[in-house]
Motif scaffolding. Sequence first.
Motif, PDB file in Angstrom:
ATOM      1  N   LYS A  60       1.039  -1.131  -0.192  1.00 38.72           N
ATOM      2  CA  LYS A  60      -0.311  -0.421  -0.083  1.00 38.72           C
ATOM      3  C   LYS A  60       1.184   1.221  -0.080  1.00 38.72           C
ATOM      4  CE  LYS A  60      -4.509  -1.757   2.438  1.00 38.72           C
ATOM      5  NZ  LYS A  60      -5.590  -1.116   0.878  1.00 38.72           N
ATOM      6  N   HIS A 114       1.260   5.221   0.020  1.00 37.96           N
ATOM      7  CA  HIS A 114       0.167   6.478   0.238  1.00 37.96           C
ATOM      8  C   HIS A 114       1.712   7.844   0.147  1.00 37.96           C
ATOM      9  CE1 HIS A 114      -3.091   5.366   1.918  1.00 37.96           C
ATOM     10  NE2 HIS A 114      -2.663   3.816   1.509  1.00 37.96           N
ATOM     11  N   PRO A 118      -7.116   7.164  -7.482  1.00 42.63           N
ATOM     12  CA  PRO A 118      -8.230   5.984  -6.719  1.00 42.63           C
ATOM     13  C   PRO A 118      -7.583   6.427  -5.162  1.00 42.63           C
ATOM     14  CG  PRO A 118      -5.702   4.865  -7.378  1.00 42.63           C
ATOM     15  CD  PRO A 118      -5.892   5.592  -8.723  1.00 42.63           C
ATOM     16  N   GLY A 119      -8.651   6.074  -4.409  1.00 47.43           N
ATOM     17  CA  GLY A 119      -8.637   6.406  -3.041  1.00 47.43           C
ATOM     18  C   GLY A 119      -9.234   8.220  -2.978  1.00 47.43           C
ATOM     19  N   LEU A 172      -1.898   3.964  -3.736  1.00 44.14           N
ATOM     20  CA  LEU A 172      -2.013   2.503  -4.946  1.00 44.14           C
ATOM     21  C   LEU A 172      -2.190   1.687  -4.288  1.00 44.14           C
ATOM     22  CD1 LEU A 172       0.607   3.680  -7.755  1.00 44.14           C
ATOM     23  CD2 LEU A 172      -1.935   4.413  -7.896  1.00 44.14           C
ATOM     24  N   ASP A 173      -2.569   0.137  -4.412  1.00 45.71           N
ATOM     25  CA  ASP A 173      -2.323  -0.974  -3.633  1.00 45.71           C
ATOM     26  C   ASP A 173      -1.799  -1.969  -4.558  1.00 45.71           C
ATOM     27  OD1 ASP A 173      -3.750   0.505  -1.155  1.00 45.71           O
ATOM     28  OD2 ASP A 173      -5.216  -0.222  -2.066  1.00 45.71           O
ATOM     29  N   ASP A 197      -0.946  -5.642  -6.361  1.00 41.35           N
ATOM     30  CA  ASP A 197      -0.428  -6.781  -5.685  1.00 41.35           C
ATOM     31  C   ASP A 197       1.029  -7.173  -5.592  1.00 41.35           C
ATOM     32  OD1 ASP A 197       0.341  -9.744  -6.704  1.00 41.35           O
ATOM     33  OD2 ASP A 197      -2.176  -9.194  -6.303  1.00 41.35           O
ATOM     34  N   LEU A 203      -4.092  -3.075  -7.614  1.00 43.34           N
ATOM     35  CA  LEU A 203      -5.071  -3.434  -7.428  1.00 43.34           C
ATOM     36  C   LEU A 203      -7.006  -2.625  -7.572  1.00 43.34           C
ATOM     37  CD1 LEU A 203      -4.759  -5.723  -5.152  1.00 43.34           C
ATOM     38  CD2 LEU A 203      -4.855  -6.591  -6.955  1.00 43.34           C
ATOM     39  N   ASN A 204      -6.557  -1.671  -7.025  1.00 48.63           N
ATOM     40  CA  ASN A 204      -7.505  -0.040  -6.716  1.00 48.63           C
ATOM     41  C   ASN A 204      -7.265   0.772  -7.867  1.00 48.63           C
ATOM     42  OD1 ASN A 204      -4.573   1.353  -6.067  1.00 48.63           O
ATOM     43  ND2 ASN A 204      -5.213   2.452  -4.255  1.00 48.63           N
ATOM     44  N   TRP A 205      -7.533   0.253  -9.223  1.00 51.52           N
ATOM     45  CA  TRP A 205      -7.202   1.171 -10.734  1.00 51.52           C
ATOM     46  C   TRP A 205      -8.528   1.037 -11.080  1.00 51.52           C
ATOM     47  CZ3 TRP A 205      -4.757   5.584 -12.043  1.00 51.52           C
ATOM     48  CH2 TRP A 205      -5.192   5.617 -13.075  1.00 51.52           C
ATOM     49  N   LYS A 206      -9.121   2.004 -11.045  1.00 54.51           N
ATOM     50  CA  LYS A 206     -10.694   2.065 -12.373  1.00 54.51           C
ATOM     51  C   LYS A 206     -10.281   3.063 -13.417  1.00 54.51           C
ATOM     52  CE  LYS A 206     -13.962   1.006  -8.728  1.00 54.51           C
ATOM     53  NZ  LYS A 206     -13.469   1.702  -7.508  1.00 54.51           N
TER      54      LYS A 206
END
Length: 89
Positions: free
Chosen positions: A18, A20, A52-53, A62-63, A65, A72-75
């Motif tokens: 993770k 930040h 994200p976030g 960003l998270d 993997d 993982l948290n990207w859209k």
Amino acid sequence: MPAIAMKKEVQIEAKVLKVHCKVSDMFTASLVDQNGDEIFDQEDGYVPGFMPGDHYGDYVILDIDLDTGKILNWKPPTAKAIEEWINRD
């Protein structure tokens, strides 16, 4: 019995990193086309809304993997979100 402090090594399976990062209104990014040519450059400013976030314009969150390297948290941002970023002034 007295308490004894010691370190004990155990195996774990780390899965996600993770990240930040506070950019303090100094976010930079560039947008490139299918040929690798830069079509937009943000030299400093706020984090775009499509990131994200709960970043409040100041954080990149960003998270990642650890097995795949995927965020993982990207859209994927919509075309409208990209246009708003480019035309923010």
